[in-house]
Write an enzyme that holds these catalytic residues in place. Structure first.
Site, short mmCIF file in Angstrom:
data_model
loop_
_atom_site.label_atom_id
_atom_site.label_comp_id
_atom_site.label_asym_id
_atom_site.label_seq_id
_atom_site.Cartn_x
_atom_site.Cartn_y
_atom_site.Cartn_z
N ASP A 13 93.38 32.20 23.75
CA ASP A 13 93.39 31.41 22.52
C ASP A 13 92.53 32.06 21.44
O ASP A 13 91.53 32.71 21.75
CB ASP A 13 92.86 30.00 22.85
CG ASP A 13 93.19 29.00 21.75
OD1 ASP A 13 94.04 29.31 20.89
OD2 ASP A 13 92.59 27.91 21.75
N GLY A 16 95.06 33.28 15.95
CA GLY A 16 95.26 32.85 14.56
C GLY A 16 93.95 32.84 13.80
O GLY A 16 93.86 33.35 12.67
N ARG A 17 92.91 32.22 14.40
CA ARG A 17 91.61 32.14 13.73
C ARG A 17 91.02 33.53 13.50
O ARG A 17 90.40 33.80 12.49
CB ARG A 17 90.64 31.28 14.57
CG ARG A 17 90.82 29.80 14.33
CD ARG A 17 90.11 29.00 15.38
NE ARG A 17 90.81 29.04 16.65
CZ ARG A 17 90.24 28.78 17.82
NH1 ARG A 17 88.96 28.51 17.89
NH2 ARG A 17 90.96 28.81 18.93
N ARG A 26 98.43 35.15 10.47
CA ARG A 26 98.20 34.86 11.89
C ARG A 26 98.88 35.88 12.82
O ARG A 26 98.39 36.18 13.90
CB ARG A 26 98.73 33.46 12.23
CG ARG A 26 97.96 32.33 11.56
CD ARG A 26 98.66 31.00 11.81
NE ARG A 26 98.84 30.75 13.23
CZ ARG A 26 97.91 30.23 14.02
NH1 ARG A 26 96.73 29.90 13.52
NH2 ARG A 26 98.14 30.03 15.29
N HIS A 30 98.13 37.97 16.64
CA HIS A 30 98.97 38.05 17.85
C HIS A 30 99.20 39.52 18.24
O HIS A 30 99.21 39.87 19.41
CB HIS A 30 100.32 37.36 17.62
CG HIS A 30 100.19 35.87 17.41
ND1 HIS A 30 99.40 35.07 18.20
CD2 HIS A 30 100.75 35.04 16.48
CE1 HIS A 30 99.48 33.81 17.77
NE2 HIS A 30 100.30 33.77 16.72
N SER A 58 103.68 28.42 25.30
CA SER A 58 103.83 27.14 26.01
C SER A 58 105.09 26.41 25.57
O SER A 58 105.68 26.72 24.53
CB SER A 58 102.60 26.26 25.75
OG SER A 58 102.66 25.73 24.44
N TRP A 62 106.77 25.76 20.58
CA TRP A 62 107.96 25.75 19.72
C TRP A 62 107.72 24.92 18.46
O TRP A 62 108.46 25.03 17.48
CB TRP A 62 109.17 25.15 20.47
CG TRP A 62 109.58 25.95 21.67
CD1 TRP A 62 109.37 25.61 22.97
CD2 TRP A 62 110.27 27.20 21.70
NE1 TRP A 62 109.88 26.58 23.81
CE2 TRP A 62 110.44 27.57 23.05
CE3 TRP A 62 110.76 28.07 20.70
CZ2 TRP A 62 111.07 28.75 23.45
CZ3 TRP A 62 111.39 29.25 21.09
CH2 TRP A 62 111.53 29.57 22.45
N ARG A 64 105.37 25.28 16.43
CA ARG A 64 104.78 26.10 15.36
C ARG A 64 105.83 26.49 14.32
O ARG A 64 107.03 26.43 14.61
CB ARG A 64 104.19 27.38 15.97
CG ARG A 64 103.02 27.02 16.85
CD ARG A 64 102.31 28.25 17.35
NE ARG A 64 101.15 27.81 18.10
CZ ARG A 64 100.02 28.48 18.25
NH1 ARG A 64 99.91 29.67 17.71
NH2 ARG A 64 99.02 27.99 18.93
N LEU A 124 98.40 44.61 41.79
CA LEU A 124 98.27 43.32 41.10
C LEU A 124 99.65 42.70 40.82
O LEU A 124 100.58 43.40 40.47
CB LEU A 124 97.56 43.57 39.75
CG LEU A 124 97.41 42.37 38.81
CD1 LEU A 124 96.28 41.46 39.30
CD2 LEU A 124 97.10 42.84 37.39
N ARG A 193 89.86 22.72 26.90
CA ARG A 193 90.94 21.90 27.48
C ARG A 193 91.90 22.79 28.23
O ARG A 193 91.89 24.02 28.07
CB ARG A 193 91.64 21.08 26.40
CG ARG A 193 92.12 21.88 25.23
CD ARG A 193 92.94 21.03 24.24
NE ARG A 193 93.20 21.80 23.04
CZ ARG A 193 92.49 21.73 21.92
NH1 ARG A 193 91.48 20.89 21.81
NH2 ARG A 193 92.79 22.48 20.89
N SER A 195 95.40 22.33 28.18
CA SER A 195 96.64 22.52 27.43
C SER A 195 97.88 22.68 28.33
O SER A 195 98.69 23.58 28.10
CB SER A 195 96.52 23.72 26.48
OG SER A 195 95.48 23.51 25.57
C1 FPP Z 1 96.86 31.36 21.03
O1 FPP Z 1 96.21 31.68 19.83
C2 FPP Z 1 97.79 32.37 21.40
C3 FPP Z 1 99.13 32.18 21.53
C4 FPP Z 1 99.82 30.90 21.34
C5 FPP Z 1 99.99 33.30 21.87
C6 FPP Z 1 99.42 34.25 22.87
C7 FPP Z 1 100.02 35.56 22.59
C8 FPP Z 1 99.40 36.74 22.72
C9 FPP Z 1 98.03 36.88 23.27
C10 FPP Z 1 100.03 38.00 22.28
C11 FPP Z 1 101.37 38.25 22.85
C12 FPP Z 1 101.36 38.35 24.31
C13 FPP Z 1 102.01 39.32 24.99
C14 FPP Z 1 102.08 39.29 26.47
C15 FPP Z 1 102.67 40.43 24.30
P1 FPP Z 1 96.45 30.75 18.60
O2 FPP Z 1 97.57 31.29 17.81
O3 FPP Z 1 96.63 29.33 19.08
O4 FPP Z 1 95.09 30.91 17.84
P2 FPP Z 1 94.30 29.79 17.05
O5 FPP Z 1 93.85 28.78 18.06
O6 FPP Z 1 93.15 30.57 16.46
O7 FPP Z 1 95.23 29.24 16.02
#
Ligand code: FPP
Length: 239
Positions: A13, A16-17, A26, A30, A58, A62, A64, A124, A193, A195
């Site tokens: 997590d 975005g931040r 954002r 990623h 998750s 969707w 978002r 792994l 949490r 989630s």
């Molecule tokens: C949460 O950060 C992250 C996600 C919902 C996506 C996770 C994706 C990646 C780590 C990159 C892609 C993964 C692979 C395997 C290529 P957030 O966007 O909720 O951040 P925020 O809480 O700061 O808004």
């Protein structure tokens, strides 16, 4: 305790931040997050960790904005197209958990190609959670028990044995199969949490929350968390 966790799970997590703090879109977060996925996966392959489960998308994600969802899907496609060599070199088996049928046909095809190509790898095992929700996973598992007549079989047993029988069967039908229990769950990004992640599998997991945003997370911090995990006294409900 000094043994490595058999099953490590991570809620990634804070992408975005991390990007917003740098005045970027954002999606920039990623993209950086995907690089950290590679670093952490390779690090775990070099440790005595058997299973690494990463929460990448998750069933709720969707909701978002379409532009962000589309970007994440493209990023995942790119990751699957470019990472095979890394997985083979590090002897990593790749498996997607989640409701795969809800993903695009293109992504499903790439997933199956990568899963088939790495199926014989013995190091792994990485479970990548895509279109994953724990309630969805448990419900699909229960449906499969119903379809296989497991409840009828359980009714013929004594109550306690019947309950144990159902527990075993649910566990074996989860996406993580018999590898169900998580030893250590890490969440980056400061929120505390679960989630809807691995609710069944985390029954006795040690939980660790770090304020570090996922794009800043690295093998060095994971190493520190593992050191703390070794100090914890896991009693599994006993004394
Ligand atoms: C949460 O950060 C992250 C996600 C919902 C996506 C996770 C994706 C990646 C780590 C990159 C892609 C993964 C692979 C395997 C290529 P957030 O966007 O909720 O951040 P925020 O809480 O700061 O808004």
């Amino acid at each position: 305790m000094t043994t490595a966790p058999q099953h490590l799970a991570i809620i990634m997590d804070g992408n975005g931040r991390w990007a917003s703090a740098k005045g970027k879109n954002r999606t920039f977060g990623h993209r950086q997050g995907a690089k950290v996925v590679r670093e952490i996966t390779q690090y775990c392959a070099g440790q005595n960790i058997k299973y690494l489960t990463l929460y990448a998308f998750s069933t709720e994600n969707w909701l978002r904005p379409k532009q962000e969802v589309d970007f994440l899907m493209k990023l995942l496609e790119h990751y699957l197209q470019s990472e095979l060599e890394v997985y083979q070199r590090n002897n990593i088996r790749f498996i997607v958990i989640g409701d795969v049928e809800g993903l695009s046909k293109k992504l499903q095809k790439l997933i199956h190609t990568m899963q088939d190509a790495t199926a014989q790898n013995t190091g792994l095992t990485q479970f990548l959670a895509l279109n994953y929700g724990a309630k969805n996973e448990i419900a699909r598992s229960v449906i499969s028990l119903y379809e296989r007549g497991v409840f009828e079989q359980a009714r013929r047993l004594k109550r306690e044995q019947g309950v144990d029988y159902i527990i075993k069967n649910i566990e074996n039908a989860l996406d993580t199969r018999a590898v169900s229990s998580v030893d250590l769950l890490i969440r980056t990004g400061g929120e505390m949490r679960l989630s809807n992640f691995l609710l069944w599998q985390c029954a006795y997991a040690e939980l660790f929350f770090t304020p570090t945003l996922w794009p800043d997370f690295n093998a060095k911090e994971l190493e520190k968390i593992l050191q703390e995990f070794y100090q914890r006294n896991r009693r599994f409900g006993g004394l």
